[in-house]
Design an enzyme around this catalytic site. Sequence first.
Site, short mmCIF file in Angstrom:
data_model
loop_
_atom_site.label_atom_id
_atom_site.label_comp_id
_atom_site.label_asym_id
_atom_site.label_seq_id
_atom_site.Cartn_x
_atom_site.Cartn_y
_atom_site.Cartn_z
N GLY A 526 0.27 -1.18 0.37
CA GLY A 526 0.31 0.32 0.01
C GLY A 526 0.74 1.25 -0.06
O GLY A 526 2.36 0.64 -0.19
N ASP A 636 10.06 -10.35 5.09
CA ASP A 636 10.26 -9.02 4.28
C ASP A 636 11.30 -8.23 4.68
O ASP A 636 10.79 -7.16 4.52
CB ASP A 636 9.39 -8.32 3.15
CG ASP A 636 9.46 -7.32 1.54
OD1 ASP A 636 10.38 -8.36 1.40
OD2 ASP A 636 9.03 -5.97 1.33
#
Length: 800
Positions: A526, A636
């Site tokens: 996002g 990540d």
Amino acid sequence: MEMASTIFQFPLLLFLLFLHVKHSSSFSLSVEKHQEDVIVSPNHTFTAGFYPVGENTYYFAIWFTQPPHQNLQNATVVWIANRDQPVNGKRSTLSLLKTGNVILTDAGYTTVWSTSTASLHPLELQLQETGNLVLQKQNDQNHVLWQSFDFPTNTLLPGQIFTKNTKLVSSRSETNHSSGFYNLFFDGDNLLRLLYDGPYVSSVYWPDPTLVSWEAGRSTYNSSRVAMLDHFGNFSSSDDFFLTTSDYGTVLQRRLTMDHDGNVRVYSRKDGKTEWFVSGQFHQQPCQIHGICGPNSLCSNNPIAGRKCSCLPGYSRISDEDWSQGCKPNFQFSCLSKTESRFLFLPGVDFYGYDYGFFRNYTYKQCEKLCLQLCKCTGFQYKKGDGVFKCYPKTQMLNGFTSPAFIGSIFLRLPKNINFSYENPEEDNNLVCSSNKGEQLKRLYVNGKENGSVKFMLRFASVFGGVEFMCFFLVWCFLIRKRKRFGGDTQGYVLAVATGFQRFNYSELKKATKGFSQEIGRGAGGIVYKGVLSDDRVAAIKVLHAANQGESEFLAEVSFIGRLNHMNLISMWGYCAEGKHRVLVYEYMDNGSLAENLSSNALALDWGKRYNIALGTARGLAYLHEECLEWILHCDIKPQNILLDFDYEPKVSDFGLCKLLQRNNLDNSSFSRIRGTRGYMAPEWVFNFPITSKVDVYSYGIVVLEMITGMSSMTGIQISNGVESHHERLVPWVREKRKNGTEGASWVEEIADPALETNYDMDEMEVLATVALECVAEEKDMRPSMRQVARRLQSHQRDS
């Protein structure tokens, strides 16, 4: 009209389903005959059946058989099928269907539990002398479809194997058998652990979380992850933990139980005797069990009187029946200013965890000043160790205990205008974990003596009328939902009061960001905007890209993430789930990301800051991997996801909504696609090997090598503001330099970031580089855990 027609056809469908003939069963137990409808083991040691737990409330359970004259409610229960969903005392049944499934039905209507099995062969349900309830092919013990030993509740029996796929969950209290707050399980590093998973926070407390595995006498070098209590009184685990009972060698009735107070105990008794005695226990320090006295309270242990709880000065008990709820302040704690605060000296008191940070070689005045500068600081711990004084500002007062043997003190932050004093806490004998009241299920039933046709008509009328009412109610809710946005709901308000975590309206977030105008970052998940909330807090507001995730799944994940609390994890303040919008609200970080600082502001990242960033990041990841009930993988880790606050303290971000797994689930089939960023991904992703916490360890190692060298992991191009140079890929290049180094320090000098010049500690540089290379080992089992990394870096950190 089409929708209305569909809705009002619904009663007819339900009526047809109502008339459908139920599955026939080959075996059934009735709750209304619970005293005679039971399954008994061959020697009558164990009984399985409906067990009363309150007025008109029953579990289907297994217990040690009580003598005929004994009260059944005092029996020792060892397994429960429906511990969190008891059934009614009328028309509830346990049935073995001809399809091969065993179901537990509440009041004749709702299935609350089943074995989820199927078979074309005739089956039988048998209770073995070991206490194991087995569903097997008739007259064939080698054909077992299901057994209770594979699904323990809070107890292990002799010979029952405890595995990576099972866990023990405590009861809420001695008389309330529903799921409690304490768990025994194998973690991702193959260690047997105890975890407190409370309403708002969770933490591992055994073995001692300050110790790495070998210091606690454990071994991570096993993959079997099994443990068992044998019939002679020896409990052994594959991680080298052993417990031998005080009565070892004698064949007695035994059980190992995850007790409601957070300790695991082995109980023994002679056959036929009603009194159990403790013959062994896991934890020897009862006050160091997390959560036992709740927030803002102290635990003290008297060898004669036992464990007691008391509130901190200036705080009062929340519940008279439940100490786990802790205590609340008797004053308004709204960021006390420096002039409004004072500190109360509490000698011999410790609160484990929830530190704002760890500051070595601080004077008392420096520690006090630091706490006064932090709005969330509720006090600080100050103690001497390793020849220097250490300062630990506290953001929450949890897991507190008092002991004359503890070398250290707490300085509690209180309002200056109210006079509180501290003496040895007055011991409270009411250490109760929860209310012991039974639960009554209220249902309406038709008298069995009524005329059959009258009963049918009454039942049909009741069902039809009820369904009609439900349909009208659903339509009404649909229309209301169209007109009313679900912003500040009561549940969100309660959660906000308890944790500071709240639900926002989309309109107020739009206003806070001035129409989402100031973008400060973006990624695959996002776009992040800077905003100012209504209470003047500066926030990072992340608008998630459209996804297929439903609202309930989203809310379940964010509610868990809102409970995470660690100084090296970004704080999530709240969320928005409104229509198609999914928004997360985080604290704002003044100094941006590590990536931004390495590329454009590397001179500001002196060696001390870089080492502290590596240490803090390791601590944050260790918390995610080891101190939460769910196994949280970040997947990540990269410089863009390590944010820096005003003091360059690191905060791991984007760990939310990444991957929450149960610790016993190591099957990577739940990963539908490769996750992470090229250059930071472990080999397991490429070769489709099982995904564990070691993928984060690998990524962390890459990030550390980038901080040390100032080079990109992929290209070898200098990313810090120094002289641009080109090399081969980062990891092979560093390995080659280390291999060819003639002296311990020479290879470090060759890899150091030119922006640092010579302003770094050679020993710290070598330790950090060595740890980083271990983290990027190709074989995952050769990589250390994040807790081990944090311990090594902390032990080599120089005094500030």
